[in-house]
Design an enzyme around this catalytic site. Sequence first.
Site, PDB file in Angstrom:
ATOM      1  N   SER A   7       0.842  -1.199   0.000  1.00 59.28           N
ATOM      2  CA  SER A   7       0.000   0.000   0.000  1.00 59.28           C
ATOM      3  C   SER A   7       0.875   1.246   0.000  1.00 59.28           C
ATOM      4  O   SER A   7       1.690   1.436   0.921  1.00 59.28           O
ATOM      5  CB  SER A   7      -0.887   0.010   1.249  1.00 59.28           C
ATOM      6  OG  SER A   7      -1.382   1.314   1.456  1.00 59.28           O
ATOM      7  N   HIS A  32      -1.463  -1.436  -4.062  1.00 58.36           N
ATOM      8  CA  HIS A  32      -2.705  -1.104  -3.364  1.00 58.36           C
ATOM      9  C   HIS A  32      -2.779   0.412  -3.190  1.00 58.36           C
ATOM     10  O   HIS A  32      -1.894   1.029  -2.581  1.00 58.36           O
ATOM     11  CB  HIS A  32      -2.709  -1.814  -2.004  1.00 58.36           C
ATOM     12  CG  HIS A  32      -3.972  -1.686  -1.235  1.00 58.36           C
ATOM     13  ND1 HIS A  32      -5.091  -2.460  -1.489  1.00 58.36           N
ATOM     14  CD2 HIS A  32      -4.305  -0.877  -0.198  1.00 58.36           C
ATOM     15  CE1 HIS A  32      -6.053  -2.137  -0.634  1.00 58.36           C
ATOM     16  NE2 HIS A  32      -5.611  -1.173   0.154  1.00 58.36           N
ATOM     17  N   ASP A  34      -4.901   3.506  -1.778  1.00 56.47           N
ATOM     18  CA  ASP A  34      -5.937   3.839  -0.800  1.00 56.47           C
ATOM     19  C   ASP A  34      -6.514   5.228  -1.059  1.00 56.47           C
ATOM     20  O   ASP A  34      -5.829   6.238  -0.863  1.00 56.47           O
ATOM     21  CB  ASP A  34      -5.340   3.800   0.618  1.00 56.47           C
ATOM     22  CG  ASP A  34      -5.061   2.391   1.075  1.00 56.47           C
ATOM     23  OD1 ASP A  34      -6.010   1.592   1.127  1.00 56.47           O
ATOM     24  OD2 ASP A  34      -3.891   2.083   1.377  1.00 56.47           O
ATOM     25  N   MET A  36      -9.096   8.012   0.032  1.00 59.94           N
ATOM     26  CA  MET A  36      -9.889   8.438   1.201  1.00 59.94           C
ATOM     27  C   MET A  36     -10.477   9.823   0.959  1.00 59.94           C
ATOM     28  O   MET A  36      -9.793  10.694   0.426  1.00 59.94           O
ATOM     29  CB  MET A  36      -8.996   8.475   2.443  1.00 59.94           C
ATOM     30  CG  MET A  36      -8.292   7.159   2.727  1.00 59.94           C
ATOM     31  SD  MET A  36      -7.382   7.246   4.277  1.00 59.94           S
ATOM     32  CE  MET A  36      -6.553   5.654   4.262  1.00 59.94           C
ATOM     33  N   HIS A  65      -8.530   0.777  -3.644  1.00 58.76           N
ATOM     34  CA  HIS A  65      -9.395   0.602  -2.466  1.00 58.76           C
ATOM     35  C   HIS A  65     -10.095   1.935  -2.185  1.00 58.76           C
ATOM     36  O   HIS A  65      -9.483   2.873  -1.662  1.00 58.76           O
ATOM     37  CB  HIS A  65      -8.507   0.167  -1.288  1.00 58.76           C
ATOM     38  CG  HIS A  65      -9.226   0.006   0.009  1.00 58.76           C
ATOM     39  ND1 HIS A  65      -8.567  -0.128   1.210  1.00 58.76           N
ATOM     40  CD2 HIS A  65     -10.554  -0.062   0.303  1.00 58.76           C
ATOM     41  CE1 HIS A  65      -9.459  -0.269   2.188  1.00 58.76           C
ATOM     42  NE2 HIS A  65     -10.658  -0.216   1.663  1.00 58.76           N
ATOM     43  N   MET A  67     -12.196   4.212  -0.189  1.00 62.39           N
ATOM     44  CA  MET A  67     -12.802   4.491   1.123  1.00 62.39           C
ATOM     45  C   MET A  67     -13.516   5.822   0.992  1.00 62.39           C
ATOM     46  O   MET A  67     -13.104   6.842   1.566  1.00 62.39           O
ATOM     47  CB  MET A  67     -11.701   4.533   2.198  1.00 62.39           C
ATOM     48  CG  MET A  67     -11.201   3.149   2.561  1.00 62.39           C
ATOM     49  SD  MET A  67      -9.620   3.170   3.411  1.00 62.39           S
ATOM     50  CE  MET A  67      -8.530   3.237   2.001  1.00 62.39           C
ATOM     51  N   MET A 136     -11.319  -5.941   6.233  1.00 58.13           N
ATOM     52  CA  MET A 136     -10.481  -4.952   6.918  1.00 58.13           C
ATOM     53  C   MET A 136     -10.066  -5.523   8.271  1.00 58.13           C
ATOM     54  O   MET A 136     -10.929  -5.901   9.075  1.00 58.13           O
ATOM     55  CB  MET A 136     -11.242  -3.635   7.128  1.00 58.13           C
ATOM     56  CG  MET A 136     -11.520  -2.829   5.871  1.00 58.13           C
ATOM     57  SD  MET A 136     -10.054  -2.391   4.898  1.00 58.13           S
ATOM     58  CE  MET A 136      -9.037  -1.489   6.090  1.00 58.13           C
ATOM     59  N   GLY A 141      -8.706   4.079   7.440  1.00 60.73           N
ATOM     60  CA  GLY A 141      -8.442   5.507   7.586  1.00 60.73           C
ATOM     61  C   GLY A 141      -6.992   5.851   7.844  1.00 60.73           C
ATOM     62  O   GLY A 141      -6.558   6.950   7.521  1.00 60.73           O
ATOM     63  N   PHE A 142      -6.246   4.918   8.397  1.00 64.23           N
ATOM     64  CA  PHE A 142      -4.861   5.208   8.758  1.00 64.23           C
ATOM     65  C   PHE A 142      -3.974   3.992   8.551  1.00 64.23           C
ATOM     66  O   PHE A 142      -4.427   2.865   8.729  1.00 64.23           O
ATOM     67  CB  PHE A 142      -4.757   5.606  10.245  1.00 64.23           C
ATOM     68  CG  PHE A 142      -5.696   6.713  10.630  1.00 64.23           C
ATOM     69  CD1 PHE A 142      -5.324   8.042  10.472  1.00 64.23           C
ATOM     70  CD2 PHE A 142      -6.953   6.418  11.138  1.00 64.23           C
ATOM     71  CE1 PHE A 142      -6.204   9.065  10.815  1.00 64.23           C
ATOM     72  CE2 PHE A 142      -7.841   7.435  11.489  1.00 64.23           C
ATOM     73  CZ  PHE A 142      -7.462   8.768  11.324  1.00 64.23           C
ATOM     74  N   GLY A 144      -0.444   1.894   9.738  1.00 65.61           N
ATOM     75  CA  GLY A 144       0.309   1.684  10.968  1.00 65.61           C
ATOM     76  C   GLY A 144      -0.486   1.297  12.207  1.00 65.61           C
ATOM     77  O   GLY A 144       0.010   1.432  13.320  1.00 65.61           O
ATOM     78  N   ASP A 174      -6.333  -6.374   5.027  1.00 68.20           N
ATOM     79  CA  ASP A 174      -5.731  -5.045   4.947  1.00 68.20           C
ATOM     80  C   ASP A 174      -5.710  -4.398   6.331  1.00 68.20           C
ATOM     81  O   ASP A 174      -6.764  -4.147   6.909  1.00 68.20           O
ATOM     82  CB  ASP A 174      -6.562  -4.197   3.962  1.00 68.20           C
ATOM     83  CG  ASP A 174      -6.000  -2.803   3.753  1.00 68.20           C
ATOM     84  OD1 ASP A 174      -4.916  -2.501   4.274  1.00 68.20           O
ATOM     85  OD2 ASP A 174      -6.672  -2.009   3.042  1.00 68.20           O
TER      86      ASP A 174
HETATM   87  C1  DX5 Z   1      -6.058   1.662   5.938  1.00 67.99           C
HETATM   88  C2  DX5 Z   1      -5.674   1.302   4.527  1.00 67.99           C
HETATM   89  C3  DX5 Z   1      -4.529   0.365   4.421  1.00 67.99           C
HETATM   90  C4  DX5 Z   1      -3.234   0.872   5.018  1.00 67.99           C
HETATM   91  C5  DX5 Z   1      -2.621  -0.295   5.698  1.00 67.99           C
HETATM   92  O1  DX5 Z   1      -7.265   2.315   5.946  1.00 67.99           O
HETATM   93  O2  DX5 Z   1      -6.783   0.702   3.857  1.00 67.99           O
HETATM   94  O3  DX5 Z   1      -4.341  -0.095   3.091  1.00 67.99           O
HETATM   95  O4  DX5 Z   1      -2.323   1.380   4.076  1.00 67.99           O
HETATM   96  O5  DX5 Z   1      -1.516   0.120   6.392  1.00 67.99           O
HETATM   97  P1  DX5 Z   1      -0.679  -0.828   7.343  1.00 67.99           P
HETATM   98  O6  DX5 Z   1      -0.231  -2.012   6.539  1.00 67.99           O
HETATM   99  O7  DX5 Z   1       0.441   0.045   7.788  1.00 67.99           O
HETATM  100  O8  DX5 Z   1      -1.594  -1.248   8.478  1.00 67.99           O
HETATM  101 ZN    ZN Z   2      -6.412  -0.271   1.897  1.00 68.04          ZN
END
Ligand code: DX5
Ligand code: ZN
Length: 216
Positions: A7, A32, A34, A36, A65, A67, A136, A141-142, A144, A174
């Site tokens: 990602s 991937h 993301d 948002m 993806h 969101m 999920m 949303g974030f 880490g 994910d």
């Molecule tokens: C979160 C995203 C993920 C994110 C995962 O909302 O959909 O794709 O990048 O990040 P890590 O792998 O750091 O948890």
């Molecule tokens: Zn994602």
Amino acid sequence: MIKVAPSVLSADFSKLEEELKKIEDGGADMVHLDIMDGHFVPNITFGAPVIKKLRKVTDVPFDVHLMIEKPERYIEDFVDAGADIITVHQEASVHLHRTIQQIKSYGIKAAVALNPSTPLGEIEYVLDQLDMVLIMTVNPGFGGQSLIDSMENKVRKLKKMIDEKGLNIDIQVDGGIKLDNLKEVVDWGANVIVAGSAIFGSEDATEATRRFKTVD
Ligand code: DX5
Ligand code: ZN
């Protein structure tokens, strides 16, 4: 054989082309991306114009993806930008069956994502229409965050559901996936692994991608 989808959320946005080359060299199966919107999730990332530019610098398939609220409004834009798979959230699209058909009408793959609190039953009647389901393993949303342990049961149940119906559908996970819990999620039944911070946050994204792919 699992597929790895790094990602770019955790990549260095000032040099995305270089970042993509690193994971390409590591054998990434897809990128991937993301998206948002600041409504469905608190954060805002980037949109179709950025993807369109990135499409010119790599041949790795794009796993988009979304969101975003009412994703059906933007499917065409993301297809034009070069998406190979589009994932929409069940919670964000009221007429989900129609949205899935819309994605497939462009000849690309369609997937649905479920937030951790959303039961599997919400996709039971569209499952046969899907190429992939995204479970999920964190609240979206974030990057880490830590993986939510109770998602084990959900992934196992989904795998059973898919097998019982004799379907051929990828299970993507994910959020919070690291090298030290990778084997675990694969044992649950996941075969498409998203990893952001564990790949782009590591010293060597190429090597990290390679290591993700060599889980036994
Ligand atoms: C979160 C995203 C993920 C994110 C995962 O909302 O959909 O794709 O990048 O990040 P890590 O792998 O750091 O948890
Ligand atoms: Zn994602």
